[in-house]
Design an enzyme around this catalytic site. Structure first.
Site, PDB file in Angstrom:
ATOM      1  N   HIS A  72       0.804  -1.068   0.093  1.00 50.20           N
ATOM      2  CA  HIS A  72       0.027   0.145  -0.115  1.00 50.20           C
ATOM      3  C   HIS A  72       1.052   1.163   0.143  1.00 50.20           C
ATOM      4  O   HIS A  72       1.489   1.365   1.031  1.00 50.20           O
ATOM      5  CB  HIS A  72      -0.942   0.113   1.005  1.00 50.20           C
ATOM      6  CG  HIS A  72      -1.839   1.150   0.945  1.00 50.20           C
ATOM      7  ND1 HIS A  72      -2.925   1.093   0.478  1.00 50.20           N
ATOM      8  CD2 HIS A  72      -1.605   2.628   1.815  1.00 50.20           C
ATOM      9  CE1 HIS A  72      -3.603   2.454   0.899  1.00 50.20           C
ATOM     10  NE2 HIS A  72      -2.894   3.117   1.394  1.00 50.20           N
ATOM     11  N   CYS A  73       0.723   2.245  -0.920  1.00 44.87           N
ATOM     12  CA  CYS A  73       1.571   3.073  -1.438  1.00 44.87           C
ATOM     13  C   CYS A  73       0.942   4.672  -0.571  1.00 44.87           C
ATOM     14  O   CYS A  73      -0.119   4.954  -1.013  1.00 44.87           O
ATOM     15  CB  CYS A  73       1.847   3.303  -2.537  1.00 44.87           C
ATOM     16  SG  CYS A  73       2.953   5.074  -3.014  1.00 44.87           S
TER      17      CYS A  73
END
Length: 381
Positions: free
Chosen positions: A106-107
Site C-alpha cells: 500500500h503506497c
C-alpha cells in the site's frame, strides 16, 4: 521502513507540490534563459507524462477478485472481510478495505495499493520521474558550471544570469538531486524484486522471513515444511519419504543443507517472462494505458513448482505453494510447528504447538513488518 502519515491526503499533496515546484520553477526561472525551445518542449512533455502516470497510479483500482471461484482444493484462503476466496498472491489491504490481486504494497504517496492492475502505472511514474529529474539535473549542473566559468567576467556577468535564477539554482538543484536519488533507489528495489526475481515486496519479505528462520539456531522450519508437504499431499507420507526426511534433517543439523535447495519461489520464470507477467508486452509498456492484460487470479509457475507424484521429498518441498510453511497461526496466537525427537536412534517428526515468533510480527533488515506493506494481519492467519 514504511512511512505512515497522520493525514493521508498529504501523501498526494507532497508529491504534487514537488513536481510542480521543481518542474515549473526550474523551467521558468532557469531553463528559459539558455535552453533551446525544442528541449524546453521535451522537458514539459516529460512533466506531462509524470502527471498522467501518477494520476493513473492513483485512480486505477489495483485489482480485486470478482466472482472468483478457485479450481484447486488445496491451500485455499478465505477472506472473512470480503467474504470470498483469495486468489494466489492476493492479500487484504487494511486501508483500501479490499483484497488486492498480486498485492505489492500500500503506497501512502498514491493513497492506493500497488497491485496487479496499476503496477505498470506506478512503475511508469517512477521511470518518468527519473528521466525528468535526471534531464533536469544535467541541465542545472551545466548551467552552474557555465555561470561559475564566467564569474570573473564583470562586464557580461549580469547579462548571462539573474538574481532569481541564482536563487532557484541554489534551491532546486539539491531538491531535484534528492528526488532523483530516492526515486531511483525505490525503482531499483522494484526492478530487483519484480523483474529479476518475479516477486512482490510482500513476497520478498516472506522469502527473507523464511531464510532468516531457517538459519536460526534450533530452527524447526524444515520440520514444518515436511509436515506441510504431508498435509497437502497425504499420499506422499510413505516409509521411503520418512527415511528421506530423516536424511534431510540430519544434513540440516550438520549445516550441509542449503535453504534454496528446499524452498522455491514458484513465480520466478526468468527476466523476460517476469516482465510480461507484471507489465504486459515490452513493445507497449511505455504506452500510458497498457496493462498486463490477464485476470491476475492465476500465474504461471516455474518448473520446480510443478508437483509430480512419487518424486523425491526434496522435490515435493520445492513444489509447495507459496508461502511453503503455510503462513498459518493457530487461534491462540501461536504458530503451528513440529518437533523432532530421537526415538530408538532415529529422528521422528511430531506435531507441536510452540510459542514461536508470530509471522505477522517478524521484521526484515529494513525494520518492516507484514502490516507495514498495508496487509491486514487479521486476514493472514
Amino acid at each position: 521502513m514504511a512511512i505512515k502519515l497522520k493525514r493521508p491526503w498529504m501523501g498526494i499533496a507532497i508529491p504534487c507540490f514537488l513536481i510542480a515546484f521543481i518542474g515549473y520553477n526550474a523551467h521558468y526561472f532557469i531553463l528559459t534563459n539558455f535552453l533551446s525551445l525544442r528541449k524546453q518542449i521535451i522537458f514539459e512533455a516529460f512533466i506531462s507524462m509524470i502527471w498522467l502516470s501518477y494520476y493513473l497510479a492513483i485512480m486505477t483500482n489495483p485489482g480485486k477478485p470478482i466472482n472468483y471461484h478457485p479450481n484447486e482444493t488445496s491451500n485455499l484462503k478465505f477472506c472473512k472481510k470480503c467474504e470470498s476466496w483469495k486468489p494466489e498472491r492476493s492479500h487484504h489491504c487494511k486501508t483500501c478495505k479490499q483484497c488486492v490481486l498480486m498485492m505489492d504494497h500500500h503506497c501512502p504517496w498514491t493513497m492506493n495499493c500497488v497491485g496487479y492492475l496499476n503496477y505498470p502505472h506506478f512503475l511508469r511514474f517512477l521511470v518518468w520521474v527519473i528521466i525528468t529529474t535526471a534531464f533536469l539535473f544535467i541541465q542545472l549542473c551545466s548551467r552552474i558550471k557555465f555561470i561559475w566559468d564566467h564569474k570573473d567576467f564583470r562586464g557580461i556577468r549580469q547579462t548571462i544570469t539573474t538574481k532569481s535564477e541564482l536563487i532557484f539554482l541554489t534551491i532546486l538543484t539539491p531538491m531535484n538531486a534528492f528526488v532523483l536519488l530516492t526515486i531511483f533507489v525505490l525503482f531499483v528495489r522494484c526492478i530487483r524484486n519484480q523483474i529479476f526475481n518475479g516477486m512482490t515486496q510482500i513476497e520478498n519479505w516472506e522469502l527473507e522471513r523464511l531464510e532468516s528462520t531457517y538459519y536460526r539456531r534450533n530452527s524447526k522450519l524444515l520440520e514444518t515444511l515436511i509436515n506441510e508437504a504431508y498435509i497437502i499431499y497425504p499420499s506422499e507420507k510413505t516409509s521411503e519419504h520418512e527415511e528421506e526426511a530423516n536424511e534431510l534433517l540430519e544434513k540440516k543439523s550438520k549445516r550441509r543443507l542449503r535453504f534454496m535447495t528446499i524452498v522455491n519461489f514458484p513465480y520466478d520464470n526468468g527476466v523476460i517472462q517476469n516482465f510480461s507477467t507484471v507489465l504486459g508486452s515490452p513493445l507497449l509498456w511505455l504506452w500510458p494505458w497498457s496493462n498486463p492484460g490477464k485476470s491476475g487470479t492465476s500465474f504461471e509457475h516455474n518448473e520446480f513448482a510443478i508437483y509430480e507424484k512419487n518424486s523425491s521429498l526434496q522435490d515435493i518441498l520445492l513444489s509447495l505453494p507459496w508461502p511453503p510453511d503455510g503462513g498459518r497461526q493457530s487461534s491462540d496466537g501461536t504458530n503451528q510447528t513440529v518437533e523432532t525427537l530421537q526415538e530408538d536412534g532415529e529422528m521422528v517428526i511430531k506435531n507441536h504447538e510452540g510459542l514461536t515468533q508470530k509471522r505477522a510480527k517478524w521484521r526484515n533488515e529494513w525494520g518492516e513488518e507484514l502490516q507495514d506493506f498495508g496487509v491486514d494481519p487479521e486476514e493472514e492467519d
